[in-house]
Design a protein around this motif. Sequence first.
Motif, PDB file in Angstrom:
ATOM      1  N   PRO A  14     -13.037   8.572  -1.262  1.00 19.38           N
ATOM      2  CA  PRO A  14     -13.033   7.369  -2.099  1.00 19.38           C
ATOM      3  C   PRO A  14     -12.177   6.275  -1.458  1.00 19.38           C
ATOM      4  CG  PRO A  14     -12.291   9.331  -3.316  1.00 19.38           C
ATOM      5  CD  PRO A  14     -12.351   9.697  -1.880  1.00 19.38           C
ATOM      6  N   ASN A  15     -12.319   5.075  -1.965  1.00 20.72           N
ATOM      7  CA  ASN A  15     -11.484   3.959  -1.525  1.00 20.72           C
ATOM      8  C   ASN A  15     -10.020   4.323  -1.747  1.00 20.72           C
ATOM      9  OD1 ASN A  15     -10.091   1.561  -1.194  1.00 20.72           O
ATOM     10  ND2 ASN A  15     -11.635   0.318  -2.193  1.00 20.72           N
ATOM     11  N   PRO A  16      -9.209   4.432  -0.681  1.00 22.82           N
ATOM     12  CA  PRO A  16      -7.821   4.881  -0.865  1.00 22.82           C
ATOM     13  C   PRO A  16      -6.877   3.802  -1.378  1.00 22.82           C
ATOM     14  CG  PRO A  16      -8.252   4.475   1.456  1.00 22.82           C
ATOM     15  CD  PRO A  16      -9.556   4.255   0.747  1.00 22.82           C
ATOM     16  N   PHE A  17      -7.370   2.565  -1.523  1.00 25.52           N
ATOM     17  CA  PHE A  17      -6.485   1.463  -1.871  1.00 25.52           C
ATOM     18  C   PHE A  17      -6.670   0.963  -3.307  1.00 25.52           C
ATOM     19  CE2 PHE A  17      -7.407   1.060   2.755  1.00 25.52           C
ATOM     20  CZ  PHE A  17      -6.160   1.464   3.205  1.00 25.52           C
ATOM     21  N   VAL A  18      -7.360   1.711  -4.125  1.00 21.05           N
ATOM     22  CA  VAL A  18      -7.528   1.332  -5.525  1.00 21.05           C
ATOM     23  C   VAL A  18      -7.173   2.518  -6.411  1.00 21.05           C
ATOM     24  CG1 VAL A  18      -9.350  -0.332  -4.988  1.00 21.05           C
ATOM     25  CG2 VAL A  18      -9.968   1.991  -5.634  1.00 21.05           C
ATOM     26  N   GLN A  19      -6.729   2.226  -7.624  1.00 21.95           N
ATOM     27  CA  GLN A  19      -6.403   3.275  -8.582  1.00 21.95           C
ATOM     28  C   GLN A  19      -6.745   2.787  -9.983  1.00 21.95           C
ATOM     29  OE1 GLN A  19      -5.600   6.315  -8.306  1.00 21.95           O
ATOM     30  NE2 GLN A  19      -4.893   6.879 -10.344  1.00 21.95           N
ATOM     31  N   GLN A  20      -7.536   3.566 -10.664  1.00 24.85           N
ATOM     32  CA  GLN A  20      -7.904   3.224 -12.044  1.00 24.85           C
ATOM     33  C   GLN A  20      -7.563   4.405 -12.941  1.00 24.85           C
ATOM     34  OE1 GLN A  20     -12.045   2.143 -11.874  1.00 24.85           O
ATOM     35  NE2 GLN A  20     -11.623   0.092 -11.110  1.00 24.85           N
ATOM     36  N   THR A  21      -6.485   4.265 -13.701  1.00 24.59           N
ATOM     37  CA  THR A  21      -6.063   5.306 -14.635  1.00 24.59           C
ATOM     38  C   THR A  21      -6.699   5.046 -15.992  1.00 24.59           C
ATOM     39  OG1 THR A  21      -3.956   5.553 -13.489  1.00 24.59           O
ATOM     40  CG2 THR A  21      -4.093   6.429 -15.729  1.00 24.59           C
ATOM     41  N   ARG A  22      -7.451   6.018 -16.477  1.00 22.27           N
ATOM     42  CA  ARG A  22      -8.117   5.876 -17.775  1.00 22.27           C
ATOM     43  C   ARG A  22      -7.343   6.653 -18.834  1.00 22.27           C
ATOM     44  NH1 ARG A  22     -12.281   6.069 -14.006  1.00 22.27           N
ATOM     45  NH2 ARG A  22     -13.764   4.332 -14.151  1.00 22.27           N
ATOM     46  N   MET A  23      -7.115   5.987 -19.957  1.00 24.12           N
ATOM     47  CA  MET A  23      -6.372   6.610 -21.061  1.00 24.12           C
ATOM     48  C   MET A  23      -7.202   6.560 -22.325  1.00 24.12           C
ATOM     49  SD  MET A  23      -2.457   5.289 -20.531  1.00 24.12           S
ATOM     50  CE  MET A  23      -2.921   3.559 -20.385  1.00 24.12           C
ATOM     51  N   GLY A  24      -7.253   7.679 -23.040  1.00 25.27           N
ATOM     52  CA  GLY A  24      -7.943   7.738 -24.312  1.00 25.27           C
ATOM     53  C   GLY A  24      -7.097   7.142 -25.433  1.00 25.27           C
ATOM     54  N   THR A  25      -7.701   7.040 -26.596  1.00 27.14           N
ATOM     55  CA  THR A  25      -7.003   6.439 -27.740  1.00 27.14           C
ATOM     56  C   THR A  25      -5.770   7.241 -28.127  1.00 27.14           C
ATOM     57  OG1 THR A  25      -9.126   5.614 -28.566  1.00 27.14           O
ATOM     58  CG2 THR A  25      -7.280   5.670 -30.114  1.00 27.14           C
ATOM     59  N   ALA A  26      -5.894   8.564 -28.137  1.00 24.49           N
ATOM     60  CA  ALA A  26      -4.758   9.408 -28.513  1.00 24.49           C
ATOM     61  C   ALA A  26      -3.588   9.205 -27.552  1.00 24.49           C
ATOM     62  CB  ALA A  26      -5.183  10.874 -28.532  1.00 24.49           C
ATOM     63  N   ARG A  27      -3.890   9.113 -26.270  1.00 22.57           N
ATOM     64  CA  ARG A  27      -2.841   8.911 -25.283  1.00 22.57           C
ATOM     65  C   ARG A  27      -2.170   7.554 -25.462  1.00 22.57           C
ATOM     66  NH1 ARG A  27       0.003  12.079 -21.785  1.00 22.57           N
ATOM     67  NH2 ARG A  27      -1.911  13.149 -21.137  1.00 22.57           N
TER      68      ARG A  27
END
Length: 516
Positions: A14-27
């Motif tokens: 994957p592209n090593p220079f991007v980061q997308q952290t996904r968080m749910g509603t509970a988190r």
Amino acid sequence: MVPRQASFFPPPVPNPFVQQTRMGTARRIQIFFLGIILLPIRALLVALILLLAWPFAAISTACCPEKLTHPVTGWRRKITQPVLKFLGRALFFSMGFIVTVKGKVANAVEAPIFVVAPHSTFFDGIACVIAGLPSVVSRNENAQAPLVGRLLRALQPVLVSRVDPDSRKNTINEIIRRATSGGEWPQMLVFPEGTCTNRSCLITFKPGAFIPGVPVQPILLRYPNKLDTVTWTWQGYTFIELCMLTFCQPFTRVEVEFMPVQVPNEEEKNDPVLFADRVRNLMAQALGIPVTDHTYEDCRLMISAGQLTLPMEAGLVEFTKISRKLKLDWDGIRKHLDEYATIASSSKGGRIGIEEFAEYLKLPVSDVLRQLFALFDRNHDGSIDFREYVIGLAVLCNPANTEEIIQVAFKLFDLDEDGHITEEEFSTILQASLGVPDLDVSGLFKEIAQGDSVSYGTIMAEDLAAKWQVHPSVTNLLPAGSSPHIKTSSVGLKDVRHFHIFHSAIVGKHTTHQQL
């Protein structure tokens, strides 16, 4: 066909220079309520510890020049260093970090230099604390910052100046001087990747830490957390957002592993790139991740691709690999990105199909054009990405199979496929390639054919190649500084080293009328 070297294919990472952290509603709800309590407490503790550390850093650096000529020794270092080490650990503990340390820290004689990877966040400074506050390489501007600048200077850093043209050479000389001092100077800690990634791979190691040819101790960093709140890349959370998210976690795990010291052999002492590659491979193997030849220059290309409305991944070409193999520089590849964007801007996903390729060259889709397209389409998927475009142009400018490329070029000129190039066909291709619709090539065409046994109405491929060097009016079409050479091939075709009519048909949009 021109060889399709496997090393030119992009790695399946994957592209090593991007980061997308996904968080749910509970988190998100959890972070909100924990943040109400933890965020102000931790922010207060961090500020308090930094204020406590400042006077000890001031004592350590009092009366010392900004660029040190001698290491700080004596009572000042004996008093301040233990306190600063303790406060450093307290700082990360106050932010919620739980640190696990593996391996043994080597002393300055065993390993004058630490190399740390992967580098993914400003929180990686924890490796410096655990390693005993070794010196680091830092920008001169950082040492001027209030409070933090004084703490940085207490580490006796090697400072790099952006405005000094000799800064890179001076920095390398200073690293060599300290690394070969036999333990007189503190150990040095370097992040050889030179920029932050998302830890999915190890990118190219810069050779600075390996140039002295001394033993180095690799340090591995891992963040084994369910929610990643630390990764700080070119696309993702900002500095403030990451600090807030991390402070709002109950705790953040980090593992710091000190690997065995790596001693260079004689060949690696003479070739720091070879030493760097071996150490990187060992570290990647221990981490269980791949290596790639991406560098900081790929980040710059990625940002440029975004500015040109291309997908950011279009700029990730593994700059180091293709620049070494094809002898390209940053400015050249950046110019190619502009050209590529001109063709690909209307293409879905930023990739070029044969239709866009034909439209850009103002040629019909034909078997010959498909043959040319195949020179670029190195993975045979029916489209061209920016990496393939750059490689294809480099191959055409300095081809491995020149004879075949000449034949392809001649067939492109020969629009009616009768084995000859007429003046009309010659005019059509030059007008399209030079971007000058009213270009008169009659005189040029006749001068190329003059004195030959063929009539002025036709030119064979051999004639076009043979006449290329010897007529000034043709040579004037060449880019400045180019110098085609002709030699006879084993089958009798004239081998033109740089077939510039063909090349200009691809990149000729930037050729000016004045060059005629």
